[in-house]
Write an enzyme that holds these catalytic residues in place. Structure first.
Site, mmCIF file in Angstrom:
data_model
loop_
_atom_site.group_PDB
_atom_site.id
_atom_site.type_symbol
_atom_site.label_atom_id
_atom_site.label_comp_id
_atom_site.label_asym_id
_atom_site.label_seq_id
_atom_site.Cartn_x
_atom_site.Cartn_y
_atom_site.Cartn_z
ATOM 1 N N GLY A 71 -48.290 7.702 -72.127
ATOM 2 C CA GLY A 71 -47.627 7.339 -70.880
ATOM 3 C C GLY A 71 -48.484 6.501 -69.958
ATOM 4 N N THR A 72 -49.783 6.758 -69.940
ATOM 5 C CA THR A 72 -50.665 5.991 -69.059
ATOM 6 C C THR A 72 -50.680 4.526 -69.446
ATOM 7 O OG1 THR A 72 -52.072 7.886 -68.530
ATOM 8 C CG2 THR A 72 -53.061 5.699 -68.319
ATOM 9 N N GLN A 181 -42.111 12.843 -67.291
ATOM 10 C CA GLN A 181 -41.721 14.229 -67.005
ATOM 11 C C GLN A 181 -40.205 14.441 -67.065
ATOM 12 O OE1 GLN A 181 -43.661 16.785 -66.767
ATOM 13 N NE2 GLN A 181 -45.671 15.817 -66.527
ATOM 14 N N SER A 201 -43.889 9.627 -73.062
ATOM 15 C CA SER A 201 -45.024 10.153 -73.817
ATOM 16 C C SER A 201 -44.557 11.316 -74.676
ATOM 17 C CB SER A 201 -46.127 10.608 -72.862
ATOM 18 O OG SER A 201 -47.266 11.017 -73.572
ATOM 19 N N ALA A 202 -45.119 11.432 -75.883
ATOM 20 C CA ALA A 202 -44.666 12.437 -76.843
ATOM 21 C C ALA A 202 -45.178 13.833 -76.540
ATOM 22 C CB ALA A 202 -45.083 12.032 -78.260
ATOM 23 N N HIS A 203 -46.359 13.952 -75.952
ATOM 24 C CA HIS A 203 -46.977 15.278 -75.875
ATOM 25 C C HIS A 203 -46.401 16.160 -74.778
ATOM 26 C CE1 HIS A 203 -49.944 14.843 -72.451
ATOM 27 N NE2 HIS A 203 -49.663 13.572 -72.658
ATOM 28 N N THR A 239 -53.201 -2.075 -84.527
ATOM 29 C CA THR A 239 -52.499 -1.335 -85.575
ATOM 30 C C THR A 239 -51.738 -0.158 -84.983
ATOM 31 O OG1 THR A 239 -54.211 -1.920 -87.177
ATOM 32 C CG2 THR A 239 -52.789 -0.056 -87.733
ATOM 33 N N CYS A 325 -59.146 16.651 -61.939
ATOM 34 C CA CYS A 325 -60.362 17.448 -61.805
ATOM 35 C C CYS A 325 -61.565 16.513 -61.897
ATOM 36 C CB CYS A 325 -60.424 18.496 -62.907
ATOM 37 S SG CYS A 325 -61.820 19.616 -62.770
#
Length: 383
Positions: A71-72, A181, A201-203, A239, A325
């Site tokens: 996502g970033t 999100q 994003s997948a995670h 790739t 953090c």
């Protein structure tokens, strides 16, 4: 009971179904999808099948999806590419102040290249209002970016209405939305919206880390910023992450199997935790009532979030403050500050939920949280 993981907005555990789907692409199906021999062709076919699967769920044209590292990168590529495409004539960008750092830090970089950024006001829920977006538009505006679901408060932004209003004022303005999100709990129809660029994003849906998608609607003014090859129709050199793409597609397929039931389960978990916490003296709900069900942000008066999170971790409850953090100390949340002012920036704690969580875990967590809050108040003087 073991560890209770309530930080699913940060990342979700990898699904075993996803792991199984990816495994062959770490082993015998190892080809480079740009190679022309059989092993390469099989990898290419797998990547394109995965692209079609993700596109179908997002109701988008597969040709409009570009694989990214997450996502970033998708956020950075969207904004940088849209700005560079028209920086000479349209240097102005409109953004919300409660965006993920992937957006905010990219905007800071673009400002160093000459971008002019207007940050919109938000209400006490961190919500952007359509009329404020329209009021911020200039003749030189190139991009409007507003996330679909806030990663700290869970606030659902009216991104479809924003895109529609922007296009009515100036159809040439590119509208981007960070939808990372939103993916776990919203049915998304990109073809049915006027959003030009969207990041995923997948995670966040029990897929692997290191793979994302950038949606680029056809004919959108945009140029790539990552060069080095002709991959992804010359939109992103490098790739492709074959196993990651397969994992993203497998996660999307699993997401769709029982989507409504799973969303309701997550909502039940969120509501159950709130019922357990609202009776704690000095507990404030910071997430709006209509927030995405995956996120509950609360604050306990007089209880610093860094101390509470450390004690919860030791007690087997994993949550977060929803902020970066740095050197072991939590930075004050820019989201909480924008929406709530200074009142809760040192006290806000985010609990976020996944389909793997259970009501038993939630009840256990509520008891531990109440105990830790009480003990902190009894033993420490906070400021």
């Amino acid at each position: 009971m073991g560890v209770v993981y309530l930080d699913n907005a940060a990342t979700t555990p990898l699904s075993e179904t996803v792991r199984t789907a990816m495994r062959p692409f770490f082993e015998d199906q190892f080809g480079n999808p740009s190679s022309t021999h059989e092993v390469g062709r099989k990898a290419r076919q797998a990547v394109e099948r995965a692209r079609r699967t993700v596109a179908q769920w997002l109701e988008a044209d597969p040709h409009d999806l570009v694989w990214t590292s997450g996502g970033t990168e998708a956020d950075a590529a969207a904004l940088t590419g849209a700005f560079l495409a028209r920086r000479a004539t349209r240097p102005h960008i409109v953004a919300s102040p409660v965006e993920h750092h992937a957006v905010l830090h990219t905007l800071s970089f673009l400002q160093s290249l000459g971008a002019e950024v207007t940050f919109l006001p938000v209400d006490s829920d961190g919500r952007v209002h359509v009329e404020d977006v329209v009021a911020a538009i200039r003749p030189t505006t190139s991009v409007v970016t507003v996330m679909a679901v806030n990663n700290e408060l869970g606030t659902v932004q009216p991104v479809d209405a924003i895109a529609k209003a922007v296009k009515e004022v100036d159809p040439a303005i590119v509208v981007h939305s960070d939808m990372v999100q939103a993916l776990p709990t919203q049915r998304i129809s990109l073809d049915g919206s006027e959003i030009d660029l969207a990041s995923f994003s997948a995670h966040k849906i029990h897929g692997p880390k290191g793979i994302g998608v950038l949606y680029i609607r056809k004919h959108t003014p945009w140029v790539p910023y990552l060069y080095g090859g002709n991959q992804e129709a010359k939109r992103r050199g490098g790739t492709e992450n074959v196993a990651g793409a397969i994992g993203f597609a497998a996660a999307v397929e699993e997401l769709g199997k029982a989507f409504d039931r799973d969303v309701e389960h997550i909502r039940t978990l969120r509501d159950r935790l709130w019922e357990g916490l609202r009776v704690v003296p000095g507990c404030h709900r910071l997430s709006p009532d209509d927030a995405a069900p995956t996120i509950l942000n609360v604050a306990f008066t007089g209880v610093r979030n860094d101390m509470l999170l450390m004690r919860l971790d030791l007690a087997g409850i994993e949550a977060s403050a929803g902020s970066a953090c740095t050197a072991g100390s939590l930075e004050p949340s820019h989201v909480i500050q924008a929406a709530k002012g200074d009142a809760y920036i040192r006290e806000a704690v985010r609990f976020s939920f996944g389909v793997q969580n259970t009501l038993e875990e939630i009840d256990h967590a509520a008891g531990i949280i109440e105990t830790q809050v009480r003990e902190i108040r009894e033993r420490f003087t906070t400021s």
